[in-house]
Design a protein around this motif. Structure first.
Motif, PDB file in Angstrom:
ATOM      1  N   HIS A  57     -28.507  33.372  29.273  1.00 22.29           N
ATOM      2  CA  HIS A  57     -27.674  34.479  28.838  1.00 22.29           C
ATOM      3  C   HIS A  57     -26.549  34.792  29.817  1.00 22.29           C
ATOM      4  O   HIS A  57     -25.600  35.498  29.478  1.00 22.29           O
ATOM      5  N   THR A 115     -26.863  23.728  25.133  1.00 18.56           N
ATOM      6  CA  THR A 115     -27.055  25.159  25.315  1.00 18.56           C
ATOM      7  C   THR A 115     -27.477  25.837  24.022  1.00 18.56           C
ATOM      8  O   THR A 115     -28.349  26.683  23.996  1.00 18.56           O
ATOM      9  N   SER A 116     -26.857  25.454  22.898  1.00 13.44           N
ATOM     10  CA  SER A 116     -27.193  26.087  21.627  1.00 13.44           C
ATOM     11  C   SER A 116     -28.605  25.751  21.189  1.00 13.44           C
ATOM     12  O   SER A 116     -29.202  26.463  20.396  1.00 13.44           O
ATOM     13  N   THR A 147     -33.238  28.158  24.553  1.00 14.09           N
ATOM     14  CA  THR A 147     -33.475  29.589  24.532  1.00 14.09           C
ATOM     15  C   THR A 147     -34.037  29.994  25.885  1.00 14.09           C
ATOM     16  O   THR A 147     -34.307  29.141  26.729  1.00 14.09           O
ATOM     17  N   GLU A 163     -36.828  33.896  34.494  1.00 22.10           N
ATOM     18  CA  GLU A 163     -36.530  33.327  33.189  1.00 22.10           C
ATOM     19  C   GLU A 163     -36.241  31.845  33.356  1.00 22.10           C
ATOM     20  O   GLU A 163     -35.657  31.424  34.358  1.00 22.10           O
ATOM     21  N   ALA A 223     -34.944  28.203  31.079  1.00 23.96           N
ATOM     22  CA  ALA A 223     -34.362  27.672  29.860  1.00 23.96           C
ATOM     23  C   ALA A 223     -35.337  26.694  29.219  1.00 23.96           C
ATOM     24  O   ALA A 223     -35.884  25.814  29.878  1.00 23.96           O
ATOM     25  N   ARG A 277     -35.621  25.359  22.027  1.00 25.72           N
ATOM     26  CA  ARG A 277     -36.009  26.303  20.987  1.00 25.72           C
ATOM     27  C   ARG A 277     -37.204  25.752  20.212  1.00 25.72           C
ATOM     28  O   ARG A 277     -37.271  24.559  19.922  1.00 25.72           O
ATOM     29  N   PRO A 283     -38.399  29.585  15.670  1.00 26.33           N
ATOM     30  CA  PRO A 283     -37.144  29.676  16.433  1.00 26.33           C
ATOM     31  C   PRO A 283     -36.766  31.093  16.827  1.00 26.33           C
ATOM     32  O   PRO A 283     -35.995  31.275  17.774  1.00 26.33           O
ATOM     33  N   ASN A 284     -37.289  32.093  16.126  1.00 31.82           N
ATOM     34  CA  ASN A 284     -36.914  33.476  16.427  1.00 31.82           C
ATOM     35  C   ASN A 284     -37.949  34.216  17.266  1.00 31.82           C
ATOM     36  O   ASN A 284     -37.756  35.389  17.587  1.00 31.82           O
ATOM     37  N   ARG A 340     -40.186  35.150  20.609  1.00 29.50           N
ATOM     38  CA  ARG A 340     -40.053  35.112  22.066  1.00 29.50           C
ATOM     39  C   ARG A 340     -40.951  34.021  22.638  1.00 29.50           C
ATOM     40  O   ARG A 340     -42.076  33.849  22.199  1.00 29.50           O
ATOM     41  N   GLN A 341     -40.423  33.310  23.613  1.00 28.53           N
ATOM     42  CA  GLN A 341     -41.231  32.322  24.319  1.00 28.53           C
ATOM     43  C   GLN A 341     -41.675  32.908  25.650  1.00 28.53           C
ATOM     44  O   GLN A 341     -40.870  33.454  26.399  1.00 28.53           O
TER      45      GLN A 341
END
Length: 231
Positions: A51, A73-74, A77, A103, A105, A108, A113-114, A116-117
């Protein structure tokens, strides 16, 4: 984010900071962090957080490096390192609080995909005999937060989960990784270990393991990461 990509981002930051008027102090202020964190980042002692990348680009007034890196990057997450999972290790709840959670990286999750990991570091040998993939001390578990997917996923026997136990009114907490076995009147969370000291957690349908102790599934284990020793 793989090392080669991280290194390219760090080179990109260094090149940007070499421009007139761009400084580590200025970048730290723009990100809202302390200056030493930039120093640690550039030395490779601090993770580059996904982020932060757009804000770094904004401060440096530079495009992101390479189209390939944009695609990577895309596809990534941010996962929060929640702490250690260790059977039988109750700790005061304050020990789980982190002023600046680490945190990392991560790719995903294709199925969720939505969600939280969450990342947990394994301490102890309570799952060193899990089949077909043992979980050894020092392994890192990549999980999805159960509360984010419980409307999508039914808990089933054989699932590997992170279990939270609390006692003394929630003042003490334990996180451990277990394999779930479901029965009509109870759920059992089993260690899979060569060490006989580890015992299952048995939860009756009243959701209490025993008097004063509450048990809940907080994460589903999706991947196990291991670092090679000696480095």
């Amino acid at each position: 984010m793989a090392d080669e990509f991280t290194n390219q981002y760090l080179d990109w930051i260094r090149e940007g900071l070499a421009q007139p008027g761009k400084t580590q102090i200025g970048l730290a202020r723009h990100l809202g962090i302390a200056h030493p964190q930039i120093t640690q980042l550039l030395k490779g002692n601090r993770n580059l957080k996904v982020h932060e990348i757009p804000k770094i680009a904004e401060y440096l007034d530079r495009p992101l490096p390479g189209a390939e890196l944009k695609q990577v990057t895309s596809a990534m997450t941010v996962g929060r390192v929640a702490g250690h999972v260790e059977a039988g290790a109750f700790r005061e709840v304050d020990e789980f609080d982190q002023s600046e959670p680490e945190e990392v990286a991560l790719p995903r999750d294709n199925l969720f995909p939505n969600a939280r990991q969450l990342v947990f570091d394994v301490a102890g040998d309570s799952m060193n005999d899990l089949r077909p993939l043992p979980i050894f001390p020092g392994s890192r578990l990549v999980c999805v937060a159960y509360e984010d997917v419980e409307h999508l996923v039914e808990l089933k026997s054989g699932m590997v989960v992170v279990v939270q136990r609390e006692r003394d009114g929630g003042h003490f907490r334990e996180w451990s990784v277990k394999q779930l076995e479901l029965f009509t009147d109870r759920a059992e969370f089993h260690p899979r270990s060569t060490n006989p000291k580890h015992k299952p957690i048995i939860v009756r349908r009243d959701h209490e393991a025993d008097e004063g102790v509450t048990v809940a599934v907080i994460a589903l284990v999706r991947r196990v990461m291991n670092e090679m020793p000696g480095f």
